[in-house]
Design a protein around this motif. Structure first.
Motif, PDB file in Angstrom:
ATOM      1  N   VAL A 135      -3.836 -13.041  -2.773  1.00 15.79           N
ATOM      2  CA  VAL A 135      -2.407 -12.907  -3.077  1.00 15.79           C
ATOM      3  C   VAL A 135      -1.714 -14.217  -2.719  1.00 15.79           C
ATOM      4  CG1 VAL A 135      -0.279 -11.697  -2.462  1.00 15.79           C
ATOM      5  CG2 VAL A 135      -2.418 -10.425  -2.698  1.00 15.79           C
ATOM      6  N   GLN A 136      -1.033 -14.816  -3.669  1.00 18.43           N
ATOM      7  CA  GLN A 136      -0.392 -16.109  -3.427  1.00 18.43           C
ATOM      8  C   GLN A 136       0.873 -15.981  -2.595  1.00 18.43           C
ATOM      9  OE1 GLN A 136       0.164 -18.052  -7.206  1.00 18.43           O
ATOM     10  NE2 GLN A 136      -2.029 -18.309  -7.571  1.00 18.43           N
ATOM     11  N   GLN A 137       1.713 -14.992  -2.924  1.00 21.18           N
ATOM     12  CA  GLN A 137       2.964 -14.785  -2.190  1.00 21.18           C
ATOM     13  C   GLN A 137       2.766 -13.627  -1.214  1.00 21.18           C
ATOM     14  OE1 GLN A 137       5.556 -16.898  -2.541  1.00 21.18           O
ATOM     15  NE2 GLN A 137       4.350 -18.019  -4.062  1.00 21.18           N
ATOM     16  N   ASP A 138       2.262 -13.935  -0.037  1.00 13.73           N
ATOM     17  CA  ASP A 138       1.908 -12.921   0.962  1.00 13.73           C
ATOM     18  C   ASP A 138       3.172 -12.263   1.518  1.00 13.73           C
ATOM     19  OD1 ASP A 138       1.196 -11.614   3.388  1.00 13.73           O
ATOM     20  OD2 ASP A 138      -0.568 -12.888   3.583  1.00 13.73           O
ATOM     21  N   PRO A 139       3.325 -10.932   1.323  1.00  8.39           N
ATOM     22  CA  PRO A 139       4.537 -10.261   1.784  1.00  8.39           C
ATOM     23  C   PRO A 139       4.419  -9.574   3.146  1.00  8.39           C
ATOM     24  CG  PRO A 139       3.365  -8.796   0.323  1.00  8.39           C
ATOM     25  CD  PRO A 139       2.502 -10.033   0.484  1.00  8.39           C
ATOM     26  N   GLU A 186      -0.793 -10.622  -9.698  1.00  8.93           N
ATOM     27  CA  GLU A 186      -0.301 -10.673  -8.321  1.00  8.93           C
ATOM     28  C   GLU A 186       0.328  -9.332  -7.918  1.00  8.93           C
ATOM     29  OE1 GLU A 186       1.192 -13.293  -4.902  1.00  8.93           O
ATOM     30  OE2 GLU A 186      -0.482 -13.327  -6.298  1.00  8.93           O
ATOM     31  N   GLU A 187       1.114  -8.777  -8.812  1.00  8.97           N
ATOM     32  CA  GLU A 187       1.801  -7.522  -8.533  1.00  8.97           C
ATOM     33  C   GLU A 187       0.812  -6.397  -8.246  1.00  8.97           C
ATOM     34  OE1 GLU A 187       5.120  -4.542 -10.614  1.00  8.97           O
ATOM     35  OE2 GLU A 187       4.116  -6.100 -11.807  1.00  8.97           O
TER      36      GLU A 187
END
Length: 253
Positions: A135-139, A186-187
């Protein structure tokens, strides 16, 4: 694939393919190359191995017939005993070879698992091991996030059960097949890891993709039921309980 590996795979597959199992060959070196030395398998890099998966059909084709026909003694996990029984038959069929079996539930004296099941499935091309790094945008910030394998046909409706290792068979020219990346956005990857880590009891992560087959309602109910009550749910011909000598303590999905 090397001819020797093809021959061995054919023999293993003939024992397991009609019982709801899948097998995937790999070289031990592929596995060891992606792990720290503490987790390495103690075999040469070119050693032939297979990762063994159970798919939804295993419940009807292997597990229920096993319970009906076997006398279970000191059972802590009937599913594990079923897997062990069937893989022991595979080993007996290779009287001309040394075969080691490692099960997913086995631990070393230092409490580390004997092998990392999801890593083995990934390097063998059986199922893609989705992890936080995918995951590129780690939440998730400081939260601990565990990875999960997804099968291209069964999604999360399968289990990694064991390794079969052939220490005397080396396959230096075996070609590696990459696992199918079936959760591509990603989603969806965030959704998968969220569901697996925080909502795994509702089974929803297993449906992250369209699947060929999933666990039956009986199978889902069985695994969702407290261990001591699970055998009562099985609708088998004859009286199963007469064959159960020792009560169930736990069953893994």
């Amino acid at each position: 694939m090397e001819l020797r590996a093809v021959h061995v795979e054919k023999r293993v597959r003939s024992c397991l393919e009609n019982l709801g199992f899948e097998i995937y060959p790999f070289k031990v070196g592929w596995y060891n190359a992606v792990l720290l030395p503490a987790f390495h398998l103690p075999y040469s890099d070119n050693t032939l191995a297979f990762v063994v998966l159970s798919v939804p059909a295993m419940f009807e084709k292997a597990f229920k017939p096993f319970l009906k026909s076997q006398c279970l003694k000191k059972v802590h996990d009937p599913v594990d005993e079923c897997i062990s029984y069937n893989l022991s038959l595979v080993r007996e069929g290779f009287a001309d070879q040394h075969v080691d079996i490692m099960y997913d539930y086995e631990m070393l004296p230092n409490r580390k698992p004997r092998f990392l099941a999801q890593t083995a499935a990934h390097v063998a091309g059986a199922a893609y091991y989705y992890q936080r790094k995918d995951v590129q945008q780690d939440p998730w910030g400081e939260k601990k996030i565990y990875g999960v394998c997804i099968h291209p046909q069964y999604g999360g409706w399968f289990a990694i059960r064991a390794l079969l290792l052939f220490p005397n068979i080396e396959v230096p020219f075996l070609l590696q097949n990459a696992p199918t990346d079936c959760v591509t956005t990603e989603e969806k990857r965030i959704e998968l890891l969220e569901k697996f880590n925080f909502h795994w009891r509702d089974w929803s992560y297993r449906n992250i993709i369209e699947v060929k087959e999933k666990y039956s309602e009986e199978q889902k109910t069985y695994f969702a039921t407290p261990p001591a009550e699970r055998l009562k749910l099985l609708t088998l011909q004859g009286n199963l309980e007469e064959n159960v000598i020792h009560e169930v303590a736990a069953v893994t999905v």
